[in-house]
Each structure stands twice: as C-alpha cells, then as structure tokens.
Design an enzyme around this catalytic site. Structure first.
Site, mmCIF file in Angstrom:
data_model
loop_
_atom_site.group_PDB
_atom_site.id
_atom_site.type_symbol
_atom_site.label_atom_id
_atom_site.label_comp_id
_atom_site.label_asym_id
_atom_site.label_seq_id
_atom_site.Cartn_x
_atom_site.Cartn_y
_atom_site.Cartn_z
ATOM 1 N N ASP A 33 0.846 -1.187 0.000
ATOM 2 C CA ASP A 33 0.000 0.000 0.000
ATOM 3 C C ASP A 33 0.892 1.252 0.000
ATOM 4 O OD1 ASP A 33 -2.364 1.825 0.779
ATOM 5 O OD2 ASP A 33 -3.278 -0.167 0.792
ATOM 6 N N HIS A 66 -3.557 6.157 3.108
ATOM 7 C CA HIS A 66 -4.348 4.982 2.751
ATOM 8 C C HIS A 66 -3.805 3.722 3.411
ATOM 9 C CE1 HIS A 66 -5.960 1.822 -0.004
ATOM 10 N NE2 HIS A 66 -6.963 2.669 -0.184
ATOM 11 N N SER A 227 -11.149 -1.082 -0.691
ATOM 12 C CA SER A 227 -9.834 -1.110 -0.042
ATOM 13 C C SER A 227 -9.972 -1.398 1.442
ATOM 14 C CB SER A 227 -9.122 0.237 -0.211
ATOM 15 O OG SER A 227 -8.668 0.430 -1.519
#
Length: 291
Positions: A33, A66, A227
């Site tokens: 990520d 994120h 996600s």
C-alpha cells in the site's frame, strides 16, 4: 445503512475472540500500500520490516494515509481484527496514491524472495488498476500474483470501486486464484463480476462503508471503499491461521467461503459466497474440507 462509523473489531465480532486469545499472533500479514505512519496502536516490534519501493526510504512513513488506514483495520491493537499479527509493510503507492505495474511486480518479487524469512502467510492488496492491459486476466501483474498463490501465500485483493456495473473488477482482483473482496454495504460503488461465467468474483464481501481506522499523526479517520473491505478478510485469515497453522491457502479460501452467508439484497455477482461468519469460521469443521 447507518452513516455511523464502523469499528472493525466490533462490527466483525473479532473482539470476542481477542478475549479468548485469538489475535493473529505469530502470523505475518504483508501490506502492499502507501506505507504506515507511526501510531500508538501499532507496536513497532510487530513491524518486521518496512520496504519502500517508491522513494527507497528506510524509516516507516505514509504520505498518502491509505496504507495506515488499511493496516489499522487488519492489525490495530484496539480496533483491528488481528491485533497481535506481525506486519511487513511494502510501500508501493506514492503521495497521490499512484503506482506502476513494474513497481508492483518488484514488490511481489520481493515477497517471493523473503516470505519464508518473515513467515508471510497473507498479502493484502487494497489496490486496483483498470488500464486496458490490466483488464485482461492474464496481464503481467497477475502472472506474478499467481506465483504468490502457487507458493502457498494467501492473497487478498480489492474488487474495486467501479461498480455496480457487471465485469468491473479491477486488477489484481481479476486474478482467478486470489481472494477478491467486495463491500456488502457499498453496493453503489463495489465492483461486480463475473470475470467469466465459471469464475466467481468477488468471492466474499466485508464492511467497506464508513470504516473507522488509523490516521497518520496518532489519530483516527473514516474511509470507504473496497480497499477497506480487504483487510477485514486478511485479518480473518490471520485469526484462522493462528488456530489452524497448517491450513493451505486453498483450505483457507474454501473455509472462508463455507463460513459465509448470503446478503439478501445483493446480486450474486457482487457478493459471491457473501459475508464471513467469524464464529463459524473459527470453529472446527465437522467434516473434511473439499479442495
């Protein structure tokens, strides 16, 4: 659905298993990520290594946020699914959340080289691409993703947020072997299959709307998307492997699907087997699994 935030350990029912000592201990999850920012809910001793494929820095950080959010869902100590799992953090997204196929492949190659050293059992990929090349199942990235699976590693990927249009699963979620995860509470955005008539995609769904997790700066934030759904399943895998460490990736995938129940309002090509029942997942099967 209520707009109130969902705390992963509570909405999943994982907190009850933490009280029984089922916490993902000694199971390693690799998170591909945007990195991981230091946070009070992630003990640095659980981070086995941080590998930066974007800027080649050595100290863990997250300039996009994120990855920190995703990691928190899977493994935060108070709110996460598997709060004692070990972590391998692979930074593959830049500060705008972008990456390149070759860079992702480099990260996959790194895992193939080091998975035994760090006992990596699970790879969480909350990333998706929809270029013309990546829309084909046998694209270059998926060829390498399949090698992870062939080495016995569980690979959990996001379905993507391009739904509800049929056939909108993004890569590497469109790889046949991986566990592709959609959002049961994100029917207006969660991508749909089928990839082909005889392939179920996504295999499973998990919470993906208004999920509370970690934010850089020792704080918390809410995000939505498939996600966020993927690390629920990665965390479930860690809990299962703590109790059944000899399970193969095929057995884990089958057991997840056998433990799931249908979402009445979602079409089959948006949910696959449905939502995992964690209590059923972590109970010993009464009959041999059919693989």
């Amino acid at each position: 659905m209520s707009a109130s935030s969902k705390i992963p350990a509570l909405v999943s029912g994982a907190a009850a298993f933490h009280e029984q000592g089922i916490t993902g201990k000694e199971v390693t999850i690799a998170i591909m990520d945007s990195g991981l920012a230091p946070h009070k809910e992630i003990d640095t001793g659980r981070i086995l290594t941080f590998e930066d494929f974007v800027y080649n820095r050595k100290i863990p950080y997250d300039d996009y946020s994120h990855g920190t959010h995703v990691t928190g869902i899977a493994a935060a100590e108070k709110i996460g699914i598997a709060p004692e799992s070990n972590l391998v953090i692979l930074k593959v997204l830049d500060n705008r959340g972008n990456s390149e196929t070759d860079l992702l492949i480099d990260a996959v190659k790194w895992v193939l080289k080091h998975y035994q050293l760090y006992n990596i059992r699970i790879v969480n990929i909350s990333i998706g691409g929809n270029s013309e090349e990546l829309r084909h199942e046998n694209n270059r990235l998926n060829v390498w993703i399949k090698r992870l699976w062939e080495h016995g590693i569980i690979v959990c990927c996001s379905a993507g947020n391009n739904g509800p249009k049929e056939g909108s699963i993004s890569a590497p979620g469109n790889c046949r072997d991986v566990i592709t995860v959609g959002s049961y509470d994100g029917g207006h955005f969660s991508s749909a299959g089928p990839l082909r008539p005889y392939i179920t995609k996504p295999e499973l769904v998990a919470p993906g709307y208004h999920i509370l997790s970690l934010k850089p700066g020792d704080s918390y934030t809410i995000k939505s998307g498939t996600s966020m759904s993927v690390p629920f399943i990665s965390g479930y895998c860690a809990l299962l492997l703590q109790t059944r460490p000899n399970f193969s990736n095929y057995q884990v995938k089958q057991h997840l699907m056998d433990s799931a129940y249908n979402v009445p309002y979602l079409p089959y090509n948006m949910q696959g087997a449905g939502i995992v029942n964690l209590k059923r997942l972590l109970s010993f099967p009464k009959a041999p699994l059919h693989i």
